[in-house]
Design an enzyme around this catalytic site. Structure first.
Site, PDB file in Angstrom:
ATOM      1  N   TYR A   1       0.827  -1.216   0.000  1.00 32.75           N
ATOM      2  CA  TYR A   1       0.000   0.000   0.000  1.00 32.75           C
ATOM      3  C   TYR A   1       0.856   1.259   0.000  1.00 32.75           C
ATOM      4  CZ  TYR A   1      -3.198   3.617   1.624  1.00 32.75           C
ATOM      5  OH  TYR A   1      -3.915   4.782   1.740  1.00 32.75           O
TER       6      TYR A   1
ATOM      7  N   ASP B   1       0.215   6.890  10.405  1.00 33.16           N
ATOM      8  CA  ASP B   1       1.108   5.809  10.833  1.00 33.16           C
ATOM      9  C   ASP B   1       2.552   6.052  10.405  1.00 33.16           C
ATOM     10  OD1 ASP B   1       1.186   4.938   8.044  1.00 33.16           O
ATOM     11  OD2 ASP B   1      -0.764   4.008   8.419  1.00 33.16           O
TER      12      ASP B   1
ATOM     13  N   GLU C   1      -1.929  15.479   9.495  1.00 32.13           N
ATOM     14  CA  GLU C   1      -2.727  14.363  10.024  1.00 32.13           C
ATOM     15  C   GLU C   1      -3.657  14.943  11.091  1.00 32.13           C
ATOM     16  OE1 GLU C   1      -3.351  10.924   9.854  1.00 32.13           O
ATOM     17  OE2 GLU C   1      -4.610  11.320  11.608  1.00 32.13           O
TER      18      GLU C   1
ATOM     19  N   ASP D   1      -6.413  19.610  10.219  1.00 35.53           N
ATOM     20  CA  ASP D   1      -7.369  19.177   9.208  1.00 35.53           C
ATOM     21  C   ASP D   1      -6.793  19.463   7.819  1.00 35.53           C
ATOM     22  OD1 ASP D   1      -9.451  18.992   7.397  1.00 35.53           O
ATOM     23  OD2 ASP D   1     -10.939  19.782   8.771  1.00 35.53           O
TER      24      ASP D   1
ATOM     25  N   ASP E   1      -3.665   9.854   2.030  1.00 37.92           N
ATOM     26  CA  ASP E   1      -3.657   8.522   2.643  1.00 37.92           C
ATOM     27  C   ASP E   1      -4.699   8.526   3.748  1.00 37.92           C
ATOM     28  OD1 ASP E   1      -3.150   6.090   3.783  1.00 37.92           O
ATOM     29  OD2 ASP E   1      -1.326   6.752   4.807  1.00 37.92           O
ATOM     30  N   SER E   2      -5.958   8.380   3.347  1.00 36.12           N
ATOM     31  CA  SER E   2      -7.057   8.508   4.307  1.00 36.12           C
ATOM     32  C   SER E   2      -7.599   7.145   4.695  1.00 36.12           C
ATOM     33  CB  SER E   2      -8.188   9.317   3.678  1.00 36.12           C
ATOM     34  OG  SER E   2      -8.777   8.566   2.633  1.00 36.12           O
ATOM     35  N   SER E   3      -8.375   7.128   5.774  1.00 33.50           N
ATOM     36  CA  SER E   3      -9.192   5.959   6.072  1.00 33.50           C
ATOM     37  C   SER E   3     -10.381   5.986   5.110  1.00 33.50           C
ATOM     38  CB  SER E   3      -9.629   5.976   7.535  1.00 33.50           C
ATOM     39  OG  SER E   3     -10.153   7.248   7.869  1.00 33.50           O
ATOM     40  N   ASP E   4     -11.327   5.076   5.295  1.00 37.26           N
ATOM     41  CA  ASP E   4     -12.445   4.985   4.354  1.00 37.26           C
ATOM     42  C   ASP E   4     -13.450   6.116   4.600  1.00 37.26           C
ATOM     43  OD1 ASP E   4     -11.789   2.622   2.783  1.00 37.26           O
ATOM     44  OD2 ASP E   4     -11.832   1.592   4.709  1.00 37.26           O
TER      45      ASP E   4
ATOM     46  N   TYR F   1      -6.781  -6.186   3.165  1.00 38.24           N
ATOM     47  CA  TYR F   1      -7.897  -5.269   2.914  1.00 38.24           C
ATOM     48  C   TYR F   1      -9.052  -6.054   2.296  1.00 38.24           C
ATOM     49  CZ  TYR F   1      -5.033  -1.043   3.686  1.00 38.24           C
ATOM     50  OH  TYR F   1      -4.259  -0.053   4.217  1.00 38.24           O
TER      51      TYR F   1
END
Lengths: 287, 287
Positions: free
Chosen positions: B67, B92, B112, B143, B161-164, B229
């Site tokens: 990823y 991360d 982040e 933000d 590089d975001s979460s869903d 994933y």
């Protein structure tokens, strides 16, 4: 933790300890111990119908096409004229469905060891078992290993659509299986066998590829995306009697009209090429 | 059925009902509600350490490299000189780790939103958080959406590089986020955003790609294999201010020596090309 409810099925296999895929079941359509293995068919909430053998997912209605198309068209489109094809395994009918679409294929022989899988697939998985209706196909119930011993220099392509190397398919991952297949090929022939993934079974991939390389002057590894298989993909070992073959370049490129006519949902000539492209960490190991 | 034991964690998400991935936990290293989301880190029996946000796997020690390398090197290697890079999200540290390896990158800014993710990653996921030690990097907690509003024409590449798109990352999948990113790019700039998979989130893929196409003269979709994933892969939407860009052909091709020096385990120039090759059923839909 986050325990699953009673109506969820979890795959469990000693090959991939510590991680598992689960799906929600609407209905158990079939659950029976055959002579060789436990045969289950489920109707699920999100994957359509699912065939499970000895606790391991074989195919789901949602994504079976990528597997069937890739294991079929990689070897067929690498061959200059694949007139006669042998399928070993493939009891659900999906590979026969794809192979029979290929315009150059005239004759298909299939040898599946477990009659129960054929019977159950015809009843519950008609979208795959439709392959058994092909006029090109002769279907035998029996041991593919033994069949090969009696049929020399007969086939242009041999596709081994086996379950994993535990249970009835163990012998199909051994070195002498590749010796037998080689003997059953006509000049220029090609074999393609299911062979695990680089993420979960790298030892299996390397040993199967090594067996193939010992028997064939050219051999390679490719893979397809299959979301419901462990690691989300599945790999194939290909061997050819033609030492000059370029596996990642199909000899036959389907037109868009052919793709539509053949109802191809996964395979195309770019996918063919991409199937052989490996991540850096295994690229040099396997080449 | 085959119920999991108490020491198994099952991912549960409304985005993918009816099917789930689970892993066996050796130790819960962290479990805390931050200002934005539930932050968990597990030590597992087969995947190494795993970061979970709001119940969804973000990365595992076993396969995070595919990823991080793909979301970083696809846009970087498509740009002729990516000197200044913005990372939105990526708490991360894995993307910063990869971007900082690129020989042409001089300056990295990262924004982040959740300080807790950074803190927890530094403590438990040092193999990724090592990215925060790069001398090229300036890290802001805040933000990303707001940050872009105040920074115009500043970056060559913006990686999201975001979460869903549930929880704190929702705004990063909306059309005006692409408008903002476009304004923050220098001429010839490129964006690359996490964007779901063709197997599980085709609606999300098409909507994100459509937003990107409305703002950028060139846009495309690519994907990488990430076994842990859902569906075993993850996709990215790329947009470029250069209308003549050919996304699938990297402008910078790393030599084998560079691959080794940069410790690339997934990305190489063939993988770059293959990342844009789509199965037939979506090829014409997305092009």
């Amino acid at each position: 933790m986050n325990k699953l409810n009673d109506n969820w099925f979890s795959e469990s296999c000693t090959m991939w300890p510590g991680a598992t895929f689960s799906f929600e079941v609407k209905e158990v359509l079939h659950d029976e111990q055959s002579e060789y293995q436990k045969v289950q068919v489920f109707n699920t909430t999100s994957l359509g119908r699912v065939l499970v053998l000895d606790g391991i997912i074989q195919c789901t209605e949602k994504d079976e096409f990528s597997y069937q198309e890739t294991i079929s068209f990689l070897p067929l489109c690498c061959h200059k004229n694949p007139e006669k094809v042998l399928i070993v395994g493939g009891g659900d009918g999906g590979v026969a469905r794809e192979v029979s679409k290929h315009p150059q294929v005239k004759e298909i022989v299939q040898v599946e060891i477990d009659e129960k899988v054929i019977e159950v697939s015809k009843k519950y998985l008609p979208f795959m078992a439709v392959g058994f209706q092909s006029k090109k196909l002769t279907l035998h119930v029996g041991d593919g290993f033994k069949y090969l011993q009696d049929h020399r220099e007969e086939f242009d392509v041999i596709i081994t659509d086996s379950s994993d190397p535990i249970g009835p398919a163990v012998s199909l991952f051994e070195e002498n299986y590749f010796t037998l297949m080689k003997r059953s090929l006509r000049p220029g022939g090609i074999v393609c066998s299911q062979a695990g993934t680089i993420w979960n079974d790298l030892g299996l991939v390397t040993s199967t590829l090594d067996y193939c390389k010992k028997q064939f002057p050219a051999a390679s590894y490719a893979y397809a995306s299959v979301p419901t298989y462990p690691s989300g993909q599945i790999g194939f070992v290909l061997g050819s009697l033609d030492k000059d073959i370029i596996f990642d370049t199909p000899k036959l490129v389907f037109t868009r009209d052919q793709e539509i006519e053949m109802k191809l949902r996964y395979y195309n000539s770019d996918i063919h090429k991409a199937a052989f492209v490996l991540p850096t960490h295994v690229k040099y190991l396997l080449s």
